[in-house]
Design a protein around this motif. Structure first.
Motif, PDB file in Angstrom:
ATOM      1  N   THR A 265     -13.895   9.771  -7.402  1.00 37.90           N
ATOM      2  CA  THR A 265     -14.450  10.834  -6.560  1.00 37.90           C
ATOM      3  C   THR A 265     -15.668  10.328  -5.792  1.00 37.90           C
ATOM      4  O   THR A 265     -15.829  10.595  -4.596  1.00 37.90           O
ATOM      5  N   LEU A 266     -16.532   9.578  -6.468  1.00 39.78           N
ATOM      6  CA  LEU A 266     -17.716   9.020  -5.800  1.00 39.78           C
ATOM      7  C   LEU A 266     -17.321   7.962  -4.774  1.00 39.78           C
ATOM      8  O   LEU A 266     -17.946   7.863  -3.704  1.00 39.78           O
ATOM      9  N   ARG A 267     -16.290   7.184  -5.073  1.00 40.67           N
ATOM     10  CA  ARG A 267     -15.843   6.158  -4.119  1.00 40.67           C
ATOM     11  C   ARG A 267     -15.352   6.787  -2.823  1.00 40.67           C
ATOM     12  O   ARG A 267     -15.562   6.263  -1.734  1.00 40.67           O
ATOM     13  N   ALA A 268     -14.657   7.924  -2.947  1.00 36.80           N
ATOM     14  CA  ALA A 268     -14.063   8.562  -1.776  1.00 36.80           C
ATOM     15  C   ALA A 268     -15.053   9.434  -1.010  1.00 36.80           C
ATOM     16  O   ALA A 268     -14.759   9.863   0.109  1.00 36.80           O
TER      17      ALA A 268
ATOM     18  N   PRO B 182      -9.606  -2.193 -10.311  1.00 41.60           N
ATOM     19  CA  PRO B 182      -8.400  -2.975 -10.012  1.00 41.60           C
ATOM     20  C   PRO B 182      -7.441  -2.190  -9.117  1.00 41.60           C
ATOM     21  O   PRO B 182      -7.232  -0.999  -9.326  1.00 41.60           O
ATOM     22  N   PRO B 183      -6.871  -2.827  -8.097  1.00 45.86           N
ATOM     23  CA  PRO B 183      -6.010  -2.111  -7.154  1.00 45.86           C
ATOM     24  C   PRO B 183      -4.714  -1.648  -7.795  1.00 45.86           C
ATOM     25  O   PRO B 183      -4.234  -2.224  -8.773  1.00 45.86           O
ATOM     26  N   LEU B 184      -4.146  -0.585  -7.228  1.00 39.98           N
ATOM     27  CA  LEU B 184      -2.824  -0.141  -7.636  1.00 39.98           C
ATOM     28  C   LEU B 184      -1.795  -1.058  -6.979  1.00 39.98           C
ATOM     29  O   LEU B 184      -1.848  -1.293  -5.774  1.00 39.98           O
ATOM     30  N   ASN B 185      -0.880  -1.580  -7.770  1.00 42.46           N
ATOM     31  CA  ASN B 185       0.078  -2.555  -7.254  1.00 42.46           C
ATOM     32  C   ASN B 185       1.319  -1.860  -6.699  1.00 42.46           C
ATOM     33  O   ASN B 185       2.402  -1.947  -7.264  1.00 42.46           O
ATOM     34  N   PHE B 186       1.138  -1.128  -5.583  1.00 41.14           N
ATOM     35  CA  PHE B 186       2.242  -0.468  -4.921  1.00 41.14           C
ATOM     36  C   PHE B 186       2.431  -1.102  -3.549  1.00 41.14           C
ATOM     37  O   PHE B 186       1.460  -1.332  -2.819  1.00 41.14           O
ATOM     38  N   ASP B 187       3.700  -1.387  -3.186  1.00 44.83           N
ATOM     39  CA  ASP B 187       3.927  -1.860  -1.827  1.00 44.83           C
ATOM     40  C   ASP B 187       3.946  -0.652  -0.889  1.00 44.83           C
ATOM     41  O   ASP B 187       3.777   0.497  -1.311  1.00 44.83           O
ATOM     42  N   THR B 188       4.165  -0.904   0.404  1.00 46.30           N
ATOM     43  CA  THR B 188       4.053   0.156   1.405  1.00 46.30           C
ATOM     44  C   THR B 188       5.029   1.298   1.138  1.00 46.30           C
ATOM     45  O   THR B 188       4.650   2.471   1.158  1.00 46.30           O
ATOM     46  N   GLU B 189       6.296   0.973   0.892  1.00 49.32           N
ATOM     47  CA  GLU B 189       7.279   2.030   0.677  1.00 49.32           C
ATOM     48  C   GLU B 189       7.047   2.763  -0.641  1.00 49.32           C
ATOM     49  O   GLU B 189       7.285   3.963  -0.741  1.00 49.32           O
ATOM     50  N   GLU B 190       6.576   2.050  -1.662  1.00 48.55           N
ATOM     51  CA  GLU B 190       6.253   2.719  -2.921  1.00 48.55           C
ATOM     52  C   GLU B 190       5.119   3.718  -2.721  1.00 48.55           C
ATOM     53  O   GLU B 190       5.167   4.843  -3.241  1.00 48.55           O
ATOM     54  N   ALA B 191       4.095   3.310  -1.962  1.00 47.35           N
ATOM     55  CA  ALA B 191       2.976   4.214  -1.694  1.00 47.35           C
ATOM     56  C   ALA B 191       3.447   5.433  -0.901  1.00 47.35           C
ATOM     57  O   ALA B 191       3.021   6.567  -1.161  1.00 47.35           O
ATOM     58  N   GLU B 192       4.342   5.212   0.082  1.00 45.06           N
ATOM     59  CA  GLU B 192       4.843   6.340   0.864  1.00 45.06           C
ATOM     60  C   GLU B 192       5.726   7.254   0.013  1.00 45.06           C
ATOM     61  O   GLU B 192       5.686   8.480   0.166  1.00 45.06           O
ATOM     62  N   ALA B 193       6.503   6.685  -0.904  1.00 41.42           N
ATOM     63  CA  ALA B 193       7.310   7.502  -1.811  1.00 41.42           C
ATOM     64  C   ALA B 193       6.407   8.379  -2.675  1.00 41.42           C
ATOM     65  O   ALA B 193       6.690   9.566  -2.901  1.00 41.42           O
ATOM     66  N   LEU B 194       5.316   7.802  -3.140  1.00 39.54           N
ATOM     67  CA  LEU B 194       4.364   8.574  -3.940  1.00 39.54           C
ATOM     68  C   LEU B 194       3.747   9.698  -3.124  1.00 39.54           C
ATOM     69  O   LEU B 194       3.601  10.826  -3.606  1.00 39.54           O
ATOM     70  N   ARG B 195       3.379   9.408  -1.870  1.00 39.86           N
ATOM     71  CA  ARG B 195       2.761  10.430  -1.022  1.00 39.86           C
ATOM     72  C   ARG B 195       3.713  11.624  -0.827  1.00 39.86           C
ATOM     73  O   ARG B 195       3.307  12.778  -0.928  1.00 39.86           O
ATOM     74  N   VAL B 196       4.976  11.322  -0.534  1.00 34.09           N
ATOM     75  CA  VAL B 196       5.945  12.396  -0.312  1.00 34.09           C
ATOM     76  C   VAL B 196       6.175  13.174  -1.608  1.00 34.09           C
ATOM     77  O   VAL B 196       6.184  14.412  -1.618  1.00 34.09           O
TER      78      VAL B 196
ATOM     79  N   ILE C 203      -4.787   6.948  -3.731  1.00 31.37           N
ATOM     80  CA  ILE C 203      -3.934   6.131  -2.872  1.00 31.37           C
ATOM     81  C   ILE C 203      -4.565   5.966  -1.500  1.00 31.37           C
ATOM     82  O   ILE C 203      -4.581   4.873  -0.923  1.00 31.37           O
ATOM     83  N   ASP C 204      -5.128   7.056  -0.953  1.00 32.94           N
ATOM     84  CA  ASP C 204      -5.789   6.982   0.348  1.00 32.94           C
ATOM     85  C   ASP C 204      -6.961   6.019   0.316  1.00 32.94           C
ATOM     86  O   ASP C 204      -7.216   5.278   1.284  1.00 32.94           O
ATOM     87  N   ALA C 205      -7.710   6.022  -0.799  1.00 32.93           N
ATOM     88  CA  ALA C 205      -8.881   5.150  -0.901  1.00 32.93           C
ATOM     89  C   ALA C 205      -8.480   3.681  -0.880  1.00 32.93           C
ATOM     90  O   ALA C 205      -9.228   2.829  -0.395  1.00 32.93           O
ATOM     91  N   LEU C 206      -7.284   3.378  -1.393  1.00 35.20           N
ATOM     92  CA  LEU C 206      -6.845   1.992  -1.467  1.00 35.20           C
ATOM     93  C   LEU C 206      -6.012   1.566  -0.260  1.00 35.20           C
ATOM     94  O   LEU C 206      -6.092   0.426   0.183  1.00 35.20           O
ATOM     95  N   HIS C 207      -5.201   2.483   0.276  1.00 34.47           N
ATOM     96  CA  HIS C 207      -4.270   2.127   1.351  1.00 34.47           C
ATOM     97  C   HIS C 207      -4.613   2.788   2.687  1.00 34.47           C
ATOM     98  O   HIS C 207      -3.980   2.473   3.690  1.00 34.47           O
ATOM     99  N   GLY C 208      -5.569   3.717   2.688  1.00 29.59           N
ATOM    100  CA  GLY C 208      -5.841   4.478   3.897  1.00 29.59           C
ATOM    101  C   GLY C 208      -4.913   5.675   3.981  1.00 29.59           C
ATOM    102  O   GLY C 208      -3.822   5.664   3.388  1.00 29.59           O
ATOM    103  N   PRO C 209      -5.329   6.733   4.696  1.00 31.62           N
ATOM    104  CA  PRO C 209      -4.498   7.936   4.782  1.00 31.62           C
ATOM    105  C   PRO C 209      -3.243   7.711   5.624  1.00 31.62           C
ATOM    106  O   PRO C 209      -3.200   6.821   6.466  1.00 31.62           O
ATOM    107  N   ALA C 210      -2.222   8.520   5.376  1.00 30.26           N
ATOM    108  CA  ALA C 210      -0.987   8.483   6.173  1.00 30.26           C
ATOM    109  C   ALA C 210      -0.785   9.877   6.743  1.00 30.26           C
ATOM    110  O   ALA C 210      -0.020  10.676   6.211  1.00 30.26           O
ATOM    111  N   THR C 211      -1.490  10.166   7.838  1.00 34.52           N
ATOM    112  CA  THR C 211      -1.483  11.519   8.403  1.00 34.52           C
ATOM    113  C   THR C 211      -0.150  11.871   9.056  1.00 34.52           C
ATOM    114  O   THR C 211       0.076  13.024   9.419  1.00 34.52           O
TER     115      THR C 211
END
Length: 230
Positions: A13-16, A68-82, A106-114
């Motif tokens: 929460t503080l990071r974001a 430590p970063p979350l080890n999700f690739d781009t499509e994995e991150a998008e699947a999580l967002r949906v 996820i947004d803090a690590l990968h940026g938002p997907a508006t």
């Protein structure tokens, strides 16, 4: 939420945060008291997490500190967002709030997907102010294998039951609770929007949950096969 999980949430929460967050702000976000936030901040500082600030002013996390970063690739991150966005359709307020916290990580690590949007239409939210039972209470009773006493308003009338909650089923427009009903000595399904009173009892059915769920699943599978063959 356990203390380690809460400390992790506090860091995230503080990071974001774009600026200092007061103890009251943080307490509201994490659903705890400001005093708990003060204790947690002290604990993080003792662990050399670079949280700076003071009571009444606000707290910030010094730039450069990361987990430590979350080890999700781009499509994995998008699947999580949906998937997280679709939690809105469940009407489960606690899961929706948890999903937002995960989305923020996820947004803090990968940026938002508006550009990813999911329509929120589905089951109504479980608003206790409207008399609805919080689904979180049902999920907790399932995890802890605790019996529930419910007031159920079915079309044929109102009834009180003592049940052993087993499975939550999220349909598109309604949520269902599968349970063992002590009164009927059999499995029953209850629409959650018809449960207008719910008390978690001290009585437990510890050790029975997995077996009852297995028997319920067998029953459901057999009924589906019979229904398909008819």
């Amino acid at each position: 939420m356990s203390r380690p999980d809460r400390l992790f949430e506090l860091i995230q929460t503080l990071r974001a945060a774009p600026g200092p967050r007061t103890a009251q702000d943080l307490a509201t976000a994490l659903e705890v008291s400001p005093r708990t936030i003060y204790r947690d901040i002290s604990a993080l500082q003792a662990m050399r997490v670079p949280v700076e600030g003071a009571a009444g002013i606000g707290y910030v996390l010094r730039r450069g500190y990361d987990l430590p970063p979350l080890n999700f690739d781009t499509e994995e991150a998008e699947a999580l967002r949906v998937g997280l966005a679709m939690l809105m359709r469940t009407g489960d307020g606690a899961l929706v709030r948890a999903g937002r916290r995960v989305r923020d990580k996820i947004d803090a690590l990968h940026g938002p997907a508006t550009w990813l949007h999911v329509a929120p239409f589905g089951a109504p939210m479980d608003d206790p102010g409207l008399g609805c039972v919080p689904v979180a209470q049902l999920r907790q009773a399932i995890r802890e294998e605790r019996k529930l006493r419910i007031d159920y308003r079915a079309p044929e009338g109102e009834t009180e039951r003592v049940i052993r909650p087993l499975v939550l089923i999220y349909h598109v427009e309604v949520k269902m609770l599968a349970a063992w009903c002590d009164l009927r000595a059999d499995f029953r399904h209850f629409r959650i929007d018809r449960i207008w009173g719910c008390e978690t009892l001290e009585e437990s059915f510890a050790g029975q949950g997995d077996l009852l769920r297995s028997l319920w699943a067998e029953r459901e599978g057999a009924e589906k096969v019979a229904g398909g063959a008819a």
